[in-house]
Design an enzyme around this catalytic site. Structure first.
Site, PDB file in Angstrom:
ATOM      1  N   GLN A  27       0.823  -1.220   0.000  1.00  0.00           N
ATOM      2  CA  GLN A  27       0.000   0.000   0.000  1.00  0.00           C
ATOM      3  C   GLN A  27       0.857   1.271   0.000  1.00  0.00           C
ATOM      4  O   GLN A  27       0.353   2.356  -0.249  1.00  0.00           O
ATOM      5  CB  GLN A  27      -0.883   0.029   1.258  1.00  0.00           C
ATOM      6  CG  GLN A  27      -1.889  -1.109   1.362  1.00  0.00           C
ATOM      7  CD  GLN A  27      -2.505  -1.151   2.763  1.00  0.00           C
ATOM      8  OE1 GLN A  27      -1.839  -1.471   3.744  1.00  0.00           O
ATOM      9  NE2 GLN A  27      -3.786  -0.834   2.854  1.00  0.00           N
ATOM     10  N   TYR A  54       7.696  -9.962   4.494  1.00  0.00           N
ATOM     11  CA  TYR A  54       6.705  -8.920   4.219  1.00  0.00           C
ATOM     12  C   TYR A  54       6.800  -8.476   2.754  1.00  0.00           C
ATOM     13  O   TYR A  54       7.862  -8.039   2.284  1.00  0.00           O
ATOM     14  CB  TYR A  54       6.886  -7.709   5.138  1.00  0.00           C
ATOM     15  CG  TYR A  54       6.561  -7.963   6.610  1.00  0.00           C
ATOM     16  CD1 TYR A  54       5.914  -9.127   7.028  1.00  0.00           C
ATOM     17  CD2 TYR A  54       6.888  -7.025   7.583  1.00  0.00           C
ATOM     18  CE1 TYR A  54       5.614  -9.352   8.365  1.00  0.00           C
ATOM     19  CE2 TYR A  54       6.594  -7.238   8.929  1.00  0.00           C
ATOM     20  CZ  TYR A  54       5.956  -8.413   9.316  1.00  0.00           C
ATOM     21  OH  TYR A  54       5.671  -8.626  10.637  1.00  0.00           O
ATOM     22  N   PRO A 211      -1.866  -4.006  17.392  1.00  0.00           N
ATOM     23  CA  PRO A 211      -2.556  -3.404  18.539  1.00  0.00           C
ATOM     24  C   PRO A 211      -3.992  -2.997  18.222  1.00  0.00           C
ATOM     25  O   PRO A 211      -4.816  -2.882  19.129  1.00  0.00           O
ATOM     26  CB  PRO A 211      -1.696  -2.174  18.863  1.00  0.00           C
ATOM     27  CG  PRO A 211      -0.970  -1.857  17.594  1.00  0.00           C
ATOM     28  CD  PRO A 211      -0.719  -3.194  16.945  1.00  0.00           C
ATOM     29  N   ALA A 213      -5.883  -4.780  16.071  1.00  0.00           N
ATOM     30  CA  ALA A 213      -6.485  -5.972  15.451  1.00  0.00           C
ATOM     31  C   ALA A 213      -6.720  -5.723  13.956  1.00  0.00           C
ATOM     32  O   ALA A 213      -7.824  -5.913  13.435  1.00  0.00           O
ATOM     33  CB  ALA A 213      -7.772  -6.376  16.166  1.00  0.00           C
ATOM     34  N   ASN A 296      -2.342   7.934  15.565  1.00  0.00           N
ATOM     35  CA  ASN A 296      -1.920   6.863  16.471  1.00  0.00           C
ATOM     36  C   ASN A 296      -0.787   7.299  17.397  1.00  0.00           C
ATOM     37  O   ASN A 296      -0.733   6.889  18.561  1.00  0.00           O
ATOM     38  CB  ASN A 296      -1.499   5.630  15.663  1.00  0.00           C
ATOM     39  CG  ASN A 296      -2.650   5.067  14.844  1.00  0.00           C
ATOM     40  OD1 ASN A 296      -3.794   5.501  14.982  1.00  0.00           O
ATOM     41  ND2 ASN A 296      -2.355   4.113  13.984  1.00  0.00           N
TER      42      ASN A 296
HETATM   43  N1  LIG Z   1       5.522 -10.903  14.604  1.00  0.00           N
HETATM   44  C1  LIG Z   1       4.434 -11.100  13.900  1.00  0.00           C
HETATM   45  O1  LIG Z   1       4.025 -12.234  13.636  1.00  0.00           O
HETATM   46  C2  LIG Z   1       3.667  -9.902  13.398  1.00  0.00           C
HETATM   47  C3  LIG Z   1       2.393 -10.072  12.814  1.00  0.00           C
HETATM   48  C4  LIG Z   1       1.715  -8.942  12.377  1.00  0.00           C
HETATM   49  C5  LIG Z   1       2.291  -7.687  12.514  1.00  0.00           C
HETATM   50  N2  LIG Z   1       3.541  -7.547  13.062  1.00  0.00           N
HETATM   51  C6  LIG Z   1       4.186  -6.220  13.213  1.00  0.00           C
HETATM   52  O2  LIG Z   1       3.313  -5.354  13.919  1.00  0.00           O
HETATM   53  C7  LIG Z   1       3.047  -4.202  13.130  1.00  0.00           C
HETATM   54  C8  LIG Z   1       1.669  -3.703  13.425  1.00  0.00           C
HETATM   55  O3  LIG Z   1       0.702  -4.704  13.069  1.00  0.00           O
HETATM   56  P1  LIG Z   1      -0.603  -4.287  12.268  1.00  0.00           P
HETATM   57  O4  LIG Z   1      -0.232  -3.566  11.033  1.00  0.00           O
HETATM   58  O5  LIG Z   1      -1.459  -5.486  12.163  1.00  0.00           O
HETATM   59  O6  LIG Z   1      -1.206  -3.208  13.322  1.00  0.00           O
HETATM   60  P2  LIG Z   1      -2.685  -2.732  13.589  1.00  0.00           P
HETATM   61  O7  LIG Z   1      -2.521  -1.443  14.304  1.00  0.00           O
HETATM   62  O8  LIG Z   1      -3.493  -3.779  14.243  1.00  0.00           O
HETATM   63  O9  LIG Z   1      -3.296  -2.486  12.135  1.00  0.00           O
HETATM   64  C9  LIG Z   1      -2.761  -1.483  11.311  1.00  0.00           C
HETATM   65  C10 LIG Z   1      -3.727  -1.170  10.168  1.00  0.00           C
HETATM   66  O10 LIG Z   1      -4.977  -0.658  10.693  1.00  0.00           O
HETATM   67  C11 LIG Z   1      -5.392   0.450   9.912  1.00  0.00           C
HETATM   68  N3  LIG Z   1      -5.254   1.647  10.758  1.00  0.00           N
HETATM   69  C12 LIG Z   1      -4.240   1.930  11.629  1.00  0.00           C
HETATM   70  N4  LIG Z   1      -4.458   3.096  12.253  1.00  0.00           N
HETATM   71  C13 LIG Z   1      -5.627   3.557  11.802  1.00  0.00           C
HETATM   72  C14 LIG Z   1      -6.389   4.718  12.082  1.00  0.00           C
HETATM   73  N5  LIG Z   1      -5.963   5.594  12.986  1.00  0.00           N
HETATM   74  N6  LIG Z   1      -7.563   4.879  11.444  1.00  0.00           N
HETATM   75  C15 LIG Z   1      -8.004   3.986  10.531  1.00  0.00           C
HETATM   76  N7  LIG Z   1      -7.330   2.862  10.216  1.00  0.00           N
HETATM   77  C16 LIG Z   1      -6.148   2.650  10.835  1.00  0.00           C
HETATM   78  C17 LIG Z   1      -4.451   0.507   8.698  1.00  0.00           C
HETATM   79  O11 LIG Z   1      -4.914  -0.370   7.683  1.00  0.00           O
HETATM   80  P3  LIG Z   1      -5.810   0.087   6.434  1.00  0.00           P
HETATM   81  O12 LIG Z   1      -5.716   1.571   6.260  1.00  0.00           O
HETATM   82  O13 LIG Z   1      -5.257  -0.654   5.278  1.00  0.00           O
HETATM   83  O14 LIG Z   1      -7.198  -0.363   6.757  1.00  0.00           O
HETATM   84  C18 LIG Z   1      -3.190  -0.079   9.283  1.00  0.00           C
HETATM   85  O15 LIG Z   1      -2.288  -0.553   8.317  1.00  0.00           O
HETATM   86  C19 LIG Z   1       3.285  -4.678  11.691  1.00  0.00           C
HETATM   87  O16 LIG Z   1       3.552  -3.618  10.815  1.00  0.00           O
HETATM   88  C20 LIG Z   1       4.464  -5.579  11.862  1.00  0.00           C
HETATM   89  O17 LIG Z   1       5.648  -4.809  11.929  1.00  0.00           O
HETATM   90  C21 LIG Z   1       4.227  -8.642  13.508  1.00  0.00           C
END
Ligand SMILES: NC(=O)c1ccc[n+]([C@@H]2O[C@H](COP(=O)([O-])OP(=O)(O)OC[C@H]3O[C@@H](n4cnc5c(N)ncnc54)[C@H](OP(=O)(O)O)[C@@H]3O)[C@@H](O)[C@H]2O)c1
Length: 327
Positions: A27, A54, A211, A213, A296
């Site tokens: 993206q 990734y 954080p 989901a 955030n």
């Molecule tokens: N170790 C592991 O197995 C593992 C697994 C997953 C992730 N991670 C790490 O953890 C990081 C965070 O995970 P995550 O990306 O799943 O975090 P998350 O905070 O649960 O989701 C992030 C997604 O939510 C949406 N978002 C975030 N803030 C927003 C807001 N203020 N308003 C509206 N939409 C919002 C965006 O997606 P959209 O805009 O596309 O909807 C964004 O990409 C990853 O980047 C990665 O580095 C590690």
């Protein structure tokens, strides 16, 4: 930005950090990545999370190109990568933590990131088919070769982590210092109680993921899947059921007035809730747009506003709620 030690290790990370899963290389292009990294860095974020797998390696290339553009002093920030799933089919290159895969893998990641070393390298999952001792020795070698400074685990069981620590201690090898577990209002089961002894007895740190989901905790999925969201991306339909689950939507809706009363958005409230936990070293946020990231990053302003009453109300909403496997 407040900084927290990664467990009992000497290194400190901002309580909020920034990750690249789904976003960088899919993206988010190099210019957008540079803008987001800069916005995070200017707010005091010093840790940027990545992984070999990734976007099939593209997330590392995009982060590397953005870091080259930004030209920051290397001592002022930390970068991680992670290994397990691999980039190629083949018996030694997929779903593994064997020595060959790890030692060769780090070189590829460093090349894509344009760095001499990463600060943290994680075993992205446990590999039951490789002896833990082989993996511990490989991670030790990576550190001894100066290609990473610390190593950790992601979604390993507490028993596996203890085994790795004990092997390292027995042979005077570098020990893992940090776990990267999922942790959000819906998924608390792994973080505690399973890891509690890891934090307290072994001084293990934690950099927590998803954080929000995957965005569910922003409230953006209450009227279905928005076109410009993670849930609508090709290849992420497996998330759609969780993002549109009626029970989860009801819990998010119940959270809304509590967040509003605090003056926080749902995203800020949910991130600040994660930061309540002293065993969290850093909450890794994700964002596909700079406005999301800016919103955030203000979550830390709300951490001190959580009273025991608010925590109790939140607990009552999420009690009994358990999401099944995220990424
Ligand atoms: N170790 C592991 O197995 C593992 C697994 C997953 C992730 N991670 C790490 O953890 C990081 C965070 O995970 P995550 O990306 O799943 O975090 P998350 O905070 O649960 O989701 C992030 C997604 O939510 C949406 N978002 C975030 N803030 C927003 C807001 N203020 N308003 C509206 N939409 C919002 C965006 O997606 P959209 O805009 O596309 O909807 C964004 O990409 C990853 O980047 C990665 O580095 C590690």
């Amino acid at each position: 930005m407040r900084y927290r030690h990664v467990g009992r290790a000497g290194i400190q990370v901002g309580e909020l950090s920034f990750g690249s899963w789904v976003t960088f290389g899919t993206q988010v292009d190099v210019d957008a990545a540079a803008a987001m990294l800069a916005a995070a860095y200017d707010s005091g974020v010093n840790f940027f999370d990545n992984a070999q797998v990734y976007a099939g390696g593209k997330a590392e290339s995009v982060m590397g190109a953005a870091l080259a553009k930004l030209g920051w002093r290397r001592g002022s920030y930390l970068v991680s990568t992670k290994f397990f799933w691999g980039l190629h089919d083949g018996p030694n290159e997929k779903n593994t933590l064997n020595r060959k895969f790890l030692i060769e893998g780090i070189d590829g990641s460093l090349q894509r990131l344009g760095l001499d070393h990463v600060d943290l390298v994680y075993c992205h999952r446990a590999d039951p088919a490789t002896p833990i001792e082989e993996t511990v020795r490989a991670m030790h070698s990576i550190i001894e070769r100066g290609k990473a400074l610390y190593w950790g685990t992601s979604e390993w069981t507490a028993a596996e982590i203890v085994q790795a620590i004990e092997i390292a201690e027995r042979h005077h090898l570098h020990k893992p210092i940090v776990e990267q577990p999922v942790y959000n209002l819906f998924e608390q089961h792994r973080f505690a109680p399973e890891y509690l002894r890891m934090y307290e007895d072994y001084g293990y740190g934690s950099t927590t993921w998803s954080p929000l989901a995957s965005g569910l905790l922003t409230g953006k999925y209450k009227a279905g899947i928005p076109k410009e969201s993670r849930g609508a991306l090709p290849g992420y339909t497996w998330l759609a059921d969780q993002l549109t689950d009626a029970d989860k939507a009801a819990r998010v809706a119940a959270l809304e007035p509590i967040a509003r009363a605090m003056g926080a958005t749902l995203a800020q409230f949910s991130l600040a809730w994660c930061l309540q936990n002293p065993h969290v070293s850093s909450v890794i946020t994700g964002a596909s747009r700079i406005e999301q990231l800016r919103e955030n990053l203000r979550a830390a302003d709300f951490v001190d506003r959580f009273t025991p009453e608010i925590m109790g109300e939140v607990e009552a909403i999420f009690d009994g709620s358990r999401a099944g496997g995220s990424a």
